[in-house]
Write a protein that holds these residues in place. Structure first.
Motif, short mmCIF file in Angstrom:
data_model
loop_
_atom_site.label_atom_id
_atom_site.label_comp_id
_atom_site.label_asym_id
_atom_site.label_seq_id
_atom_site.Cartn_x
_atom_site.Cartn_y
_atom_site.Cartn_z
N SER A 2 50.67 2.95 19.15
CA SER A 2 51.75 3.79 19.68
C SER A 2 52.42 3.22 20.91
O SER A 2 53.52 3.60 21.25
CB SER A 2 51.19 5.18 20.01
OG SER A 2 50.15 5.07 20.95
N ASP A 4 53.18 -0.18 21.67
CA ASP A 4 54.15 -1.24 21.47
C ASP A 4 53.95 -1.85 20.10
O ASP A 4 52.82 -1.99 19.64
CB ASP A 4 53.98 -2.32 22.55
CG ASP A 4 55.16 -3.27 22.61
OD1 ASP A 4 56.24 -2.87 22.15
OD2 ASP A 4 54.99 -4.38 23.12
N ALA A 5 55.04 -2.17 19.44
CA ALA A 5 54.96 -2.88 18.17
C ALA A 5 54.98 -4.37 18.48
O ALA A 5 55.97 -4.89 18.99
CB ALA A 5 56.12 -2.48 17.27
N GLN A 8 58.15 -7.68 16.47
CA GLN A 8 59.45 -7.01 16.47
C GLN A 8 60.20 -7.20 15.15
O GLN A 8 60.97 -6.34 14.74
CB GLN A 8 60.29 -7.49 17.64
CG GLN A 8 59.86 -6.90 18.97
CD GLN A 8 60.02 -5.39 19.02
OE1 GLN A 8 61.13 -4.87 18.95
NE2 GLN A 8 58.91 -4.67 19.13
N ALA A 11 58.73 -4.59 13.01
CA ALA A 11 59.17 -3.28 13.48
C ALA A 11 60.59 -2.99 13.03
O ALA A 11 60.91 -1.88 12.61
CB ALA A 11 59.06 -3.20 15.00
N THR A 12 61.45 -4.00 13.12
CA THR A 12 62.83 -3.84 12.68
C THR A 12 62.91 -3.55 11.19
O THR A 12 63.65 -2.67 10.75
CB THR A 12 63.64 -5.10 13.02
OG1 THR A 12 63.68 -5.27 14.43
CG2 THR A 12 65.06 -4.99 12.49
N ILE A 47 61.66 -2.17 19.84
CA ILE A 47 60.96 -1.04 19.21
C ILE A 47 59.51 -1.01 19.67
O ILE A 47 58.76 -1.96 19.43
CB ILE A 47 61.02 -1.14 17.67
CG1 ILE A 47 62.47 -1.07 17.18
CG2 ILE A 47 60.18 -0.03 17.03
CD1 ILE A 47 62.62 -1.30 15.68
N SER A 48 59.13 0.06 20.36
CA SER A 48 57.72 0.29 20.67
C SER A 48 57.09 1.12 19.56
O SER A 48 56.04 0.78 19.04
CB SER A 48 57.58 1.01 22.01
OG SER A 48 58.04 0.19 23.06
N ASP A 49 57.73 2.21 19.24
CA ASP A 49 57.39 2.99 18.06
C ASP A 49 58.68 3.66 17.58
O ASP A 49 59.73 3.49 18.19
CB ASP A 49 56.27 4.00 18.31
CG ASP A 49 56.60 4.97 19.44
OD1 ASP A 49 57.77 4.98 19.90
OD2 ASP A 49 55.72 5.70 19.87
N ARG A 87 52.46 -1.87 8.85
CA ARG A 87 52.60 -3.19 9.47
C ARG A 87 52.47 -3.14 10.99
O ARG A 87 53.16 -3.82 11.72
CB ARG A 87 53.93 -3.83 9.05
CG ARG A 87 54.09 -4.02 7.54
CD ARG A 87 55.44 -4.58 7.18
NE ARG A 87 55.60 -5.94 7.70
CZ ARG A 87 56.74 -6.64 7.60
NH1 ARG A 87 57.80 -6.09 7.01
NH2 ARG A 87 56.82 -7.86 8.10
N VAL A 89 53.22 -0.69 12.94
CA VAL A 89 54.28 0.12 13.56
C VAL A 89 53.96 1.61 13.34
O VAL A 89 53.63 2.02 12.22
CB VAL A 89 55.66 -0.20 12.96
CG1 VAL A 89 56.74 0.60 13.66
CG2 VAL A 89 55.94 -1.70 13.07
N THR A 90 54.06 2.38 14.40
CA THR A 90 53.82 3.82 14.33
C THR A 90 55.15 4.56 14.18
O THR A 90 56.10 4.30 14.91
CB THR A 90 53.12 4.34 15.60
OG1 THR A 90 51.87 3.67 15.74
CG2 THR A 90 52.89 5.84 15.52
#
Length: 206
Positions: A2, A4-5, A8, A11-12, A47-49, A87, A89-90
């Motif tokens: 939660s 940091d992803a 990136q 996350a994208t 993107i962190s979450d 992956r 990512v939250t």
């Protein structure tokens, strides 16, 4: 994860996938949280979450749809959100903001389509985000959130009547933010302070 992803690129891709799923399935939603704040201040570039405001009644079908797409999910009992993961990512699926706001006609009508990470998504209005951040102020978040609220006020032409309306459960918290905004020379519509004080008096009388 939660905080940091780490990846990136992943996350994208997850962000684009989630938005594509919501758009395809016709779920009502709005991007909230840190992505919303960044979008309205300087533009989201990290993107962190992923925070999405959803309808609580849609949650079972959303979780089922995400599971089919390869997401793991956690249904949080007696809480205000559910979580999905992919992956690293939250995805926080929130059906109530800290100020008590849930998806309603006004939130849906005021959200805006915005370009984010190579796709177009509905983003919660800056007014709703400012009030949500004010409601979430705590000892461990006040430093970041306080100036985020001020920046949201400074960089967007807010509908102050709507801000007051959404602050009906937290008038003193929003009043403190407005006073600080005025100290920072951020324009605030005439009458906002008086309206918030009146709201606070009503809360005290109930």
């Amino acid at each position: 994860m939660s905080e940091d992803a780490n990846d990136q690129e992943a996350a994208t891709e997850v962000f684009r996938e989630v938005i594509s799923i919501f758009e395809r399935e016709g779920f009502d939603y709005a991007v909230g949280g840190g992505l919303c704040t960044s979008h309205w201040i300087d533009g989201a570039d990290h993107i962190s979450d992923i925070d999405l405001v959803i309808r609580e009644e849609d949650a079972p079908r959303i979780l089922e749809t995400l599971a089919v797409a390869g997401f793991e999910s956690t249904e949080m009992e007696r809480s205000w959100l559910h979580k999905a993961f992919k992956r690293g990512v939250t995805v926080d699926l929130m059906f109530e903001l800290k100020n008590g706001t849930r998806i309603d006609a006004e939130l849906l009508g005021r959200r805006k389509k915005g370009e984010m990470f190579g796709t177009v998504a509905y983003v919660m209005a800056p007014e709703d985000q400012a009030v949500s951040l004010a409601a979430a102020l705590a000892r461990d978040t006040i430093g970041d959130n306080w100036y985020s609220i001020i920046d949201l006020m400074a960089k967007n032409d807010l509908d102050w009547d709507y801000v007051v309306q959404r602050s009906r459960k937290i008038p003193l918290r929003m009043l403190s933010c407005v006073y600080f905004a005025l100290e920072e020379r951020v324009p605030v519509a005439a009458g906002v302070v008086e309206q918030l004080i009146e709201l606070a008096d009503r809360v005290d009388d109930t």
